[in-house]
Design a protein around this motif. Structure first.
Motif, mmCIF file in Angstrom:
data_model
loop_
_atom_site.group_PDB
_atom_site.id
_atom_site.type_symbol
_atom_site.label_atom_id
_atom_site.label_comp_id
_atom_site.label_asym_id
_atom_site.label_seq_id
_atom_site.Cartn_x
_atom_site.Cartn_y
_atom_site.Cartn_z
ATOM 1 N N ILE A 1 0.060 3.716 -11.568
ATOM 2 C CA ILE A 1 0.616 2.427 -11.956
ATOM 3 C C ILE A 1 -0.291 1.821 -13.007
ATOM 4 O O ILE A 1 -1.490 1.710 -12.799
ATOM 5 N N ILE B 1 1.892 1.810 -3.609
ATOM 6 C CA ILE B 1 0.788 2.372 -4.392
ATOM 7 C C ILE B 1 0.573 3.837 -4.034
ATOM 8 O O ILE B 1 0.375 4.678 -4.913
ATOM 9 N N ASP B 2 0.646 4.150 -2.739
ATOM 10 C CA ASP B 2 0.489 5.545 -2.311
ATOM 11 C C ASP B 2 1.615 6.420 -2.845
ATOM 12 O O ASP B 2 1.390 7.571 -3.216
ATOM 13 N N LYS C 1 -8.714 -3.133 -7.070
ATOM 14 C CA LYS C 1 -9.236 -1.777 -7.262
ATOM 15 C C LYS C 1 -9.803 -1.566 -8.650
ATOM 16 O O LYS C 1 -10.667 -0.727 -8.846
ATOM 17 N N VAL D 1 1.134 -5.928 -4.269
ATOM 18 C CA VAL D 1 0.879 -4.724 -5.075
ATOM 19 C C VAL D 1 -0.051 -5.064 -6.230
ATOM 20 O O VAL D 1 -1.038 -4.371 -6.487
ATOM 21 N N GLU E 1 -3.635 -5.776 -5.004
ATOM 22 C CA GLU E 1 -4.346 -4.541 -4.667
ATOM 23 C C GLU E 1 -4.787 -3.786 -5.921
ATOM 24 O O GLU E 1 -5.891 -3.286 -5.989
ATOM 25 N N LEU E 2 -3.912 -3.724 -6.914
ATOM 26 C CA LEU E 2 -4.258 -3.018 -8.149
ATOM 27 C C LEU E 2 -5.395 -3.717 -8.892
ATOM 28 O O LEU E 2 -6.295 -3.066 -9.419
ATOM 29 N N VAL F 1 5.113 3.038 -14.286
ATOM 30 C CA VAL F 1 4.907 3.621 -12.965
ATOM 31 C C VAL F 1 5.328 5.083 -13.025
ATOM 32 O O VAL F 1 6.324 5.424 -13.662
ATOM 33 N N GLY G 1 -1.375 6.200 -7.431
ATOM 34 C CA GLY G 1 -2.244 5.507 -8.361
ATOM 35 C C GLY G 1 -1.732 5.531 -9.788
ATOM 36 O O GLY G 1 -2.432 5.121 -10.702
ATOM 37 N N CYS H 1 3.121 6.142 -5.590
ATOM 38 C CA CYS H 1 2.907 6.387 -7.015
ATOM 39 C C CYS H 1 1.609 7.143 -7.280
ATOM 40 O O CYS H 1 1.291 7.427 -8.427
ATOM 41 N N LEU I 1 0.832 -1.206 0.000
ATOM 42 C CA LEU I 1 0.000 0.000 0.000
ATOM 43 C C LEU I 1 0.868 1.257 0.000
ATOM 44 O O LEU I 1 0.500 2.266 -0.617
#
Length: 81
Positions: A23, A16-17, A79, A72, A75-76, A34, A21, A19, A13
């Motif tokens: 990615i 992701i934070d 979402k 990662v 999570e992507l 990225v 979002g 970047c 997380l």
């Protein structure tokens, strides 16, 4: 003892934070581009570097990068649904 799944997920997380979002991911679970706001660039190979840096910041070992990368991607993909 630390629960490693929670640590890997927390580190994922953070990646992701970092970047914001920015990615982009392919169908076959490969990170292709990225955006890193610290460097202000889009890059194809930067995902691995960012994951390694965040793992180093979380005091994880080199071989644990693959586990964080998996989280990662999970999570992507979750979402995007």
């Amino acid at each position: 003892m630390v629960n490693f799944e929670k640590l890997y997920r927390k580190t994922a997380l953070q990646v992701i934070d970092r970047c914001h979002g920015g990615i982009k991911i392919k169908k076959r679970s490969k990170i292709i581009e990225v955006y890193d706001p610290k460097r202000h660039i889009w890059s194809n190979g930067l995902a691995g570097l960012i994951i390694k840096e965040e793992c180093k910041n979380a005091n994880l070992r080199d071989w644990e990068v693959a586990n964080v990368r998996r989280y990662v991607i999970e999570e992507l993909l979750s979402k995007s649904d």
